[in-house]
Every structure is written in C-alpha cells, then in structure tokens.
Enzyme design. Sequence first.
Site, PDB file in Angstrom:
ATOM      1  N   ASP A  92    -107.866 -35.638 -54.438  1.00  0.00           N
ATOM      2  CA  ASP A  92    -108.931 -34.776 -53.935  1.00  0.00           C
ATOM      3  C   ASP A  92    -108.335 -33.781 -52.946  1.00  0.00           C
ATOM      4  O   ASP A  92    -107.417 -34.116 -52.193  1.00  0.00           O
ATOM      5  CB  ASP A  92    -110.042 -35.573 -53.254  1.00  0.00           C
ATOM      6  N   THR A  93    -108.869 -32.573 -52.984  1.00  0.00           N
ATOM      7  CA  THR A  93    -108.412 -31.500 -52.102  1.00  0.00           C
ATOM      8  C   THR A  93    -109.593 -30.967 -51.317  1.00  0.00           C
ATOM      9  O   THR A  93    -110.670 -30.752 -51.879  1.00  0.00           O
ATOM     10  CB  THR A  93    -107.783 -30.351 -52.927  1.00  0.00           C
TER      11      THR A  93
END
Length: 192
Positions: free
Chosen positions: A76-77
Amino acid sequence: MLNNLKDKKIILASNSPRRQELLRGLEVDFEIRLSPVDEIVPPDLKAEYVAAYLSKLKSDAFGDQLGDNEILITSDTVVLENNHVLGKPKTEQEAFDMLKSLSGATHKVMTAVTLRSKSKMITMEDETLVTFRFLEEDEIWHYIKVYKPFDKAGAYGIQEWIGFMGVTKIEGSYFNVMGFPLHLIYEQLKKW
C-alpha cells in the site's frame, strides 16, 4: 538471480499495472491473486502508520489460503502532506484540490510491503520526499482530464506527464513513489 525461489510460487495481490510491471523488472515469475478487503483505517491511527496497516490488512485477507511453497506480496502507498494522508481522489475536484495543495511544496510518499508465507511474515516500509514546482491550474486540469489519476494516492503518478514536467526533486527511491520499493522487496526475497 533469485535462485532460492525456484521452488516457490510468488503471488502478487495487486491489480496495479505499475506494481506488476515493476515486479517483472526483478525477473520474478508471479501470479496475480486478489482477495477483496475493505480499506478502513482506525480513526486514531497516525498517518505515518497507514501504509503498513493497510499492507498487513491486505495480507491478512488471505488467511490460511497460502500453500506450502507460496509467498504472498501485498502493498500500500500513501501520500502524506503535513501528516495528513492523501488517498485516491473520488472526483475531478478532489484530484484538483490534492494537486493544488502539492504544488510548489514537498510531500512524503510512504509505501509498505508485506511478504507472507505459511511460516513467516514481514512488513517493510520506505519513504521518499517529492518536490513539485508550482503547477498552474490549467496544467493540473489537463493532467486530470487526460490521465484520470483516480487510482493513485495523492492524485498523481510520478511516471506520467505531471511527474515529467512537475517534479523538481526526489529524495529516496523513485520506485517507492510508483508504489513498490523494489530494493527492499529484492533484499527480502533473497533471504526467503
């Protein structure tokens, strides 16, 4: 190079064409496997922990579905501006507001990656500072209309037009900003 993985099956839990392309760049064979998850973050979670929390949440969604020789990769970013998480915009106006706030300033991109097998799990994080030049409103609207950045944290992709013309400086991994800190993934896969 990753000869230790010849008897392993790598599973990438991501629909992101960018992450798929980047993992291929490490010369890793993998398959895509998805497990839906509600990306709901506890309201009291500090912004700098959101990426790791969501990466682990995506990994946990697989429960006991992994085979003995499988390694799952989730990620996840998030884009952080003044300790506030900028997620994926839902509307053109929201995308415009995000990009306007990033214009002429430096922000942080944090990506977390979780690797999991039946016997172990590790989550690692990387952060990169990104500076945009002052973006004119017509440039922002052009980017939104043409590139439709609704699947991107912070409403932009550094590998697209806005990154080419707008990013003046990065401190840290370019690939981290794209959503996959390959150097960390490679180092962990070497040890697996």
